[in-house]
Design a protein around this motif. Structure first.
Motif, PDB file in Angstrom:
ATOM      1  N   ILE A  91       0.780  -1.149  -0.050  1.00 43.85           N
ATOM      2  CA  ILE A  91       0.011   0.119   0.151  1.00 43.85           C
ATOM      3  C   ILE A  91       1.035   1.490   0.072  1.00 43.85           C
ATOM      4  O   ILE A  91       1.117   2.094   0.896  1.00 43.85           O
ATOM      5  N   SER A  92       1.732   1.427  -1.136  1.00 42.74           N
ATOM      6  CA  SER A  92       2.602   2.429  -1.245  1.00 42.74           C
ATOM      7  C   SER A  92       3.270   2.340  -2.645  1.00 42.74           C
ATOM      8  O   SER A  92       3.242   1.235  -3.238  1.00 42.74           O
ATOM      9  N   VAL A  93       3.688   3.571  -3.270  1.00 41.19           N
ATOM     10  CA  VAL A  93       4.374   3.488  -4.669  1.00 41.19           C
ATOM     11  C   VAL A  93       5.891   2.998  -4.132  1.00 41.19           C
ATOM     12  O   VAL A  93       6.130   2.234  -5.183  1.00 41.19           O
ATOM     13  N   GLY A  94       6.266   3.452  -3.418  1.00 36.47           N
ATOM     14  CA  GLY A  94       7.746   2.914  -3.283  1.00 36.47           C
ATOM     15  C   GLY A  94       7.790   1.630  -2.924  1.00 36.47           C
ATOM     16  O   GLY A  94       6.684   1.292  -1.967  1.00 36.47           O
ATOM     17  N   TYR A  95       8.716   0.926  -3.008  1.00 33.89           N
ATOM     18  CA  TYR A  95       8.739  -0.533  -2.747  1.00 33.89           C
ATOM     19  C   TYR A  95      10.231  -0.963  -2.109  1.00 33.89           C
ATOM     20  O   TYR A  95      10.412  -2.347  -2.407  1.00 33.89           O
TER      21      TYR A  95
ATOM     22  N   VAL B 215      -2.146   7.081  -8.067  1.00 34.77           N
ATOM     23  CA  VAL B 215      -3.316   7.499  -7.272  1.00 34.77           C
ATOM     24  C   VAL B 215      -2.783   8.533  -5.935  1.00 34.77           C
ATOM     25  O   VAL B 215      -3.473   9.071  -5.458  1.00 34.77           O
ATOM     26  N   LEU B 216      -1.503   8.641  -5.953  1.00 33.15           N
ATOM     27  CA  LEU B 216      -1.011   9.343  -4.753  1.00 33.15           C
ATOM     28  C   LEU B 216      -0.006  10.660  -5.569  1.00 33.15           C
ATOM     29  O   LEU B 216       0.455  11.287  -4.587  1.00 33.15           O
ATOM     30  N   THR B 217       0.051  10.852  -6.894  1.00 41.85           N
ATOM     31  CA  THR B 217       0.894  11.624  -7.068  1.00 41.85           C
ATOM     32  C   THR B 217       0.582  13.183  -6.907  1.00 41.85           C
ATOM     33  O   THR B 217       1.550  13.734  -6.578  1.00 41.85           O
TER      34      THR B 217
ATOM     35  N   ALA C  31      11.602  11.445  -0.504  1.00 41.82           N
ATOM     36  CA  ALA C  31      11.861  10.134  -1.091  1.00 41.82           C
ATOM     37  C   ALA C  31      11.884   8.942  -0.214  1.00 41.82           C
ATOM     38  O   ALA C  31      10.760   8.291   0.011  1.00 41.82           O
ATOM     39  N   ARG C  32      13.060   8.668   0.382  1.00 44.99           N
ATOM     40  CA  ARG C  32      13.024   7.742   1.473  1.00 44.99           C
ATOM     41  C   ARG C  32      14.260   8.203   2.356  1.00 44.99           C
ATOM     42  O   ARG C  32      15.238   8.743   1.952  1.00 44.99           O
ATOM     43  N   GLY C  33      14.084   7.774   3.484  1.00 39.09           N
ATOM     44  CA  GLY C  33      15.272   7.645   4.287  1.00 39.09           C
ATOM     45  C   GLY C  33      16.351   7.029   3.822  1.00 39.09           C
ATOM     46  O   GLY C  33      16.132   5.792   3.024  1.00 39.09           O
TER      47      GLY C  33
ATOM     48  N   PRO D 132       6.223  13.000  10.021  1.00 41.77           N
ATOM     49  CA  PRO D 132       6.367  11.459   9.885  1.00 41.77           C
ATOM     50  C   PRO D 132       5.871  10.861   8.846  1.00 41.77           C
ATOM     51  O   PRO D 132       4.622  10.054   8.787  1.00 41.77           O
ATOM     52  N   HIS D 133       6.454  10.753   7.700  1.00 39.91           N
ATOM     53  CA  HIS D 133       6.261  10.219   6.434  1.00 39.91           C
ATOM     54  C   HIS D 133       4.750  10.542   6.046  1.00 39.91           C
ATOM     55  O   HIS D 133       4.104   9.132   5.934  1.00 39.91           O
ATOM     56  N   ILE D 134       4.486  11.570   5.741  1.00 42.23           N
ATOM     57  CA  ILE D 134       2.903  11.935   5.646  1.00 42.23           C
ATOM     58  C   ILE D 134       2.655  12.430   4.040  1.00 42.23           C
ATOM     59  O   ILE D 134       1.546  12.832   3.960  1.00 42.23           O
ATOM     60  N   ALA D 135       3.664  12.201   3.150  1.00 38.38           N
ATOM     61  CA  ALA D 135       3.442  13.179   2.063  1.00 38.38           C
ATOM     62  C   ALA D 135       2.102  12.426   1.238  1.00 38.38           C
ATOM     63  O   ALA D 135       1.424  13.264   0.500  1.00 38.38           O
ATOM     64  N   SER D 136       1.741  11.187   1.543  1.00 35.44           N
ATOM     65  CA  SER D 136       0.490  10.869   0.498  1.00 35.44           C
ATOM     66  C   SER D 136      -0.685  10.573   1.582  1.00 35.44           C
ATOM     67  O   SER D 136      -1.876  10.279   1.093  1.00 35.44           O
ATOM     68  N   ALA D 137      -0.503  11.399   2.829  1.00 38.97           N
ATOM     69  CA  ALA D 137      -1.554  11.076   3.840  1.00 38.97           C
ATOM     70  C   ALA D 137      -2.775  12.201   3.871  1.00 38.97           C
ATOM     71  O   ALA D 137      -3.015  13.304   4.533  1.00 38.97           O
TER      72      ALA D 137
ATOM     73  N   THR E 157      -6.663  10.077  -0.590  1.00 42.63           N
ATOM     74  CA  THR E 157      -5.675   9.352  -1.338  1.00 42.63           C
ATOM     75  C   THR E 157      -5.277   8.206  -0.618  1.00 42.63           C
ATOM     76  O   THR E 157      -5.127   7.087  -1.502  1.00 42.63           O
ATOM     77  N   ARG E 158      -5.136   7.987   0.460  1.00 43.37           N
ATOM     78  CA  ARG E 158      -4.883   6.834   1.532  1.00 43.37           C
ATOM     79  C   ARG E 158      -5.943   5.712   1.217  1.00 43.37           C
ATOM     80  O   ARG E 158      -5.669   4.593   0.745  1.00 43.37           O
ATOM     81  N   ARG E 159      -7.264   6.147   1.168  1.00 45.97           N
ATOM     82  CA  ARG E 159      -8.375   5.205   0.693  1.00 45.97           C
ATOM     83  C   ARG E 159      -8.116   4.671  -0.933  1.00 45.97           C
ATOM     84  O   ARG E 159      -8.236   3.495  -1.219  1.00 45.97           O
ATOM     85  N   ALA E 160      -7.596   5.592  -1.711  1.00 45.52           N
ATOM     86  CA  ALA E 160      -7.392   5.317  -3.113  1.00 45.52           C
ATOM     87  C   ALA E 160      -6.255   4.214  -3.208  1.00 45.52           C
ATOM     88  O   ALA E 160      -6.248   3.212  -4.117  1.00 45.52           O
ATOM     89  N   MET E 161      -5.350   4.418  -2.269  1.00 51.93           N
ATOM     90  CA  MET E 161      -4.033   3.505  -2.271  1.00 51.93           C
ATOM     91  C   MET E 161      -4.621   2.131  -1.714  1.00 51.93           C
ATOM     92  O   MET E 161      -4.138   1.196  -2.273  1.00 51.93           O
ATOM     93  N   VAL E 162      -5.395   2.198  -0.740  1.00 48.09           N
ATOM     94  CA  VAL E 162      -5.878   0.828  -0.229  1.00 48.09           C
ATOM     95  C   VAL E 162      -7.029   0.109  -1.207  1.00 48.09           C
ATOM     96  O   VAL E 162      -6.658  -1.049  -1.723  1.00 48.09           O
TER      97      VAL E 162
HETATM   98  C1  DGY Z   1       4.696   5.879  -0.763  1.00 43.40           C
HETATM   99  O1  DGY Z   1       3.762   5.435  -1.239  1.00 43.40           O
HETATM  100  O2  DGY Z   1       5.885   5.283  -1.237  1.00 43.40           O
HETATM  101  C2  DGY Z   1       4.934   6.801   0.218  1.00 43.40           C
HETATM  102  O3  DGY Z   1       6.085   7.138   0.715  1.00 43.40           O
HETATM  103  C3  DGY Z   1       3.790   6.340   1.211  1.00 43.40           C
HETATM  104  O4  DGY Z   1       3.481   7.619   1.799  1.00 43.40           O
END
Ligand code: DGY
Length: 333
Positions: free
Chosen positions: A81-85, A106-108, A245-247, A292-297, A301-306
């Motif tokens: 449930i995220s674009v980054g993997y 969906v989160l762009t 981006a990512r830690g 706290p890692h909320i860029a897509s929050a 959008t979180r509903r669309a990701m799920v």
């Molecule tokens: C992602 O989808 O990769 C974001 O970092 C999660 O919020």
């Protein structure tokens, strides 16, 4: 962990809490092992649960590697449930013949919005100013000593990582009359550069010229510490650095040292090395905005990701190709 058992329904794992309506939707088609208490599973617990199911919805807090998959004899898909993997060891998942999916598109816009919010909050010292009020300093207001920031409008924005989200940020920058330069693994087609009014430069030029640098590139071993002491030393003393981006893309220790020495003006961080732990040196500094890692929050959008993760699972378990399959080539799909 909660389980609903209905004979003949495939068993799936939902590794973190999701919206109740989404869980109810899943329970119509599947036997669901859910984790609405949202307690992060230990690697051993994750391995045990993956051994029981045909599909799993997971997030960045679940590392899916050979160890996690050791007992996963029936697992067909891991749906992030995220674009980054970067929590996926894709070769190990593919070697096990398992599909891996993410939630792009969906989160762009939501993530690009937040990138811009963090650029602005960092340059204009928004959170520091709020603390200043809460700490009772407003009676010391002065033209010259107020928290003075850096301008956004008509400044130069440097974007490292020019995928969908990077391009979204560039398009927002147009409205502020910013000059946009970017660096990316590969140069964009001319039409996309034009749409963003962005100029391709090498990383060194970007760091030297930009007033605000934002990082939007995916994490990989080769991108580890893309920004360290050497790169920060190239930046202007008035510049800001934002990481959505990512830690691990930024060397947080080197960044904290630079912020402390004020060799750059400020930083805005939505992601951290070793999150949810934040390096203690960063916590002590006033010239860094922390999120706290909320860029897509956003809820939408979180509903669309799920929903997209569920769509991926349903497709995979119905024998179809999931809409956002990451390892299609490796699996020959
Ligand atoms: C992602 O989808 O990769 C974001 O970092 C999660 O919020």
């Amino acid at each position: 962990m909660n389980t609903t058992t209905t004979p003949n329904k495939p068993k799936i794992l939902v590794a973190r809490a999701i919206f109740p309506e989404a869980l109810a939707e899943l329970e119509q088609s599947f036997d669901v092992i859910s984790n609405q208490a949202d307690v992060v599973m230990t690697p051993q617990a994750l391995q045990e649960q993956l051994g029981k199911v045909s599909a799993a919805l997971v997030t960045g807090s679940e590392r899916i590697d050979a160890n996690a998959l050791a007992k996963a004899k029936n697992l067909k898909i891991v749906a992030n449930i995220s674009v980054g993997y970067n929590n996926f060891d894709v070769p190990a998942i593919s070697a096990a013949g398992i599909m891996a999916t993410n939630t792009p598109d969906v989160l762009t816009d939501t993530t690009a919005d937040f990138g811009f919010a963090l650029i602005m909050a960092t340059a204009r010292r928004v959170t520091e100013s709020e603390r200043w009020i809460r700490d009772g300093h407003w009676n010391q207001w002065s033209i010259v000593t107020n928290p003075l920031g850096m301008d956004i409008h008509h400044s130069t924005l440097g974007i490292i990582g020019m995928g969908r989200i990077g391009q979204g940020i560039a398009k927002r920058a147009l409205g502020f009359g910013m000059k946009v330069i970017y660096h990316n693994r590969s140069r964009l087609p001319e039409a996309d550069e034009k749409a963003c009014n962005a100029r391709y430069v090498d990383k060194e030029t970007l760091l030297k010229e930009a007033d605000h640098v934002i990082l939007v590139l995916p994490y990989s071993a080769e991108n580890h510490h893309t920004i360290g002491a050497k790169e920060i030393a190239l930046m202007k003393p008035t510049a800001t650095l934002v990481n959505i981006a990512r830690g691990g893309i930024v060397d947080d220790v080197a960044l904290a040292a630079a912020l402390k020495a004020k060799t750059i003006f400020a930083a805005g961080l939505d992601v951290f090395e070793g999150e949810p732990t934040v390096h203690p040196d960063l916590l002590k500094l006033s010239n860094v905005v922390l999120a706290p890692h909320i860029a897509s929050a956003t809820e939408k959008t979180r509903r669309a990701m799920v929903s997209l993760a569920i769509e991926n699972v349903k497709a995979a378990l119905a024998g179809a190709k999931p809409p956002s399959l990451i390892n299609a080539d490796a699996l020959g799909k």
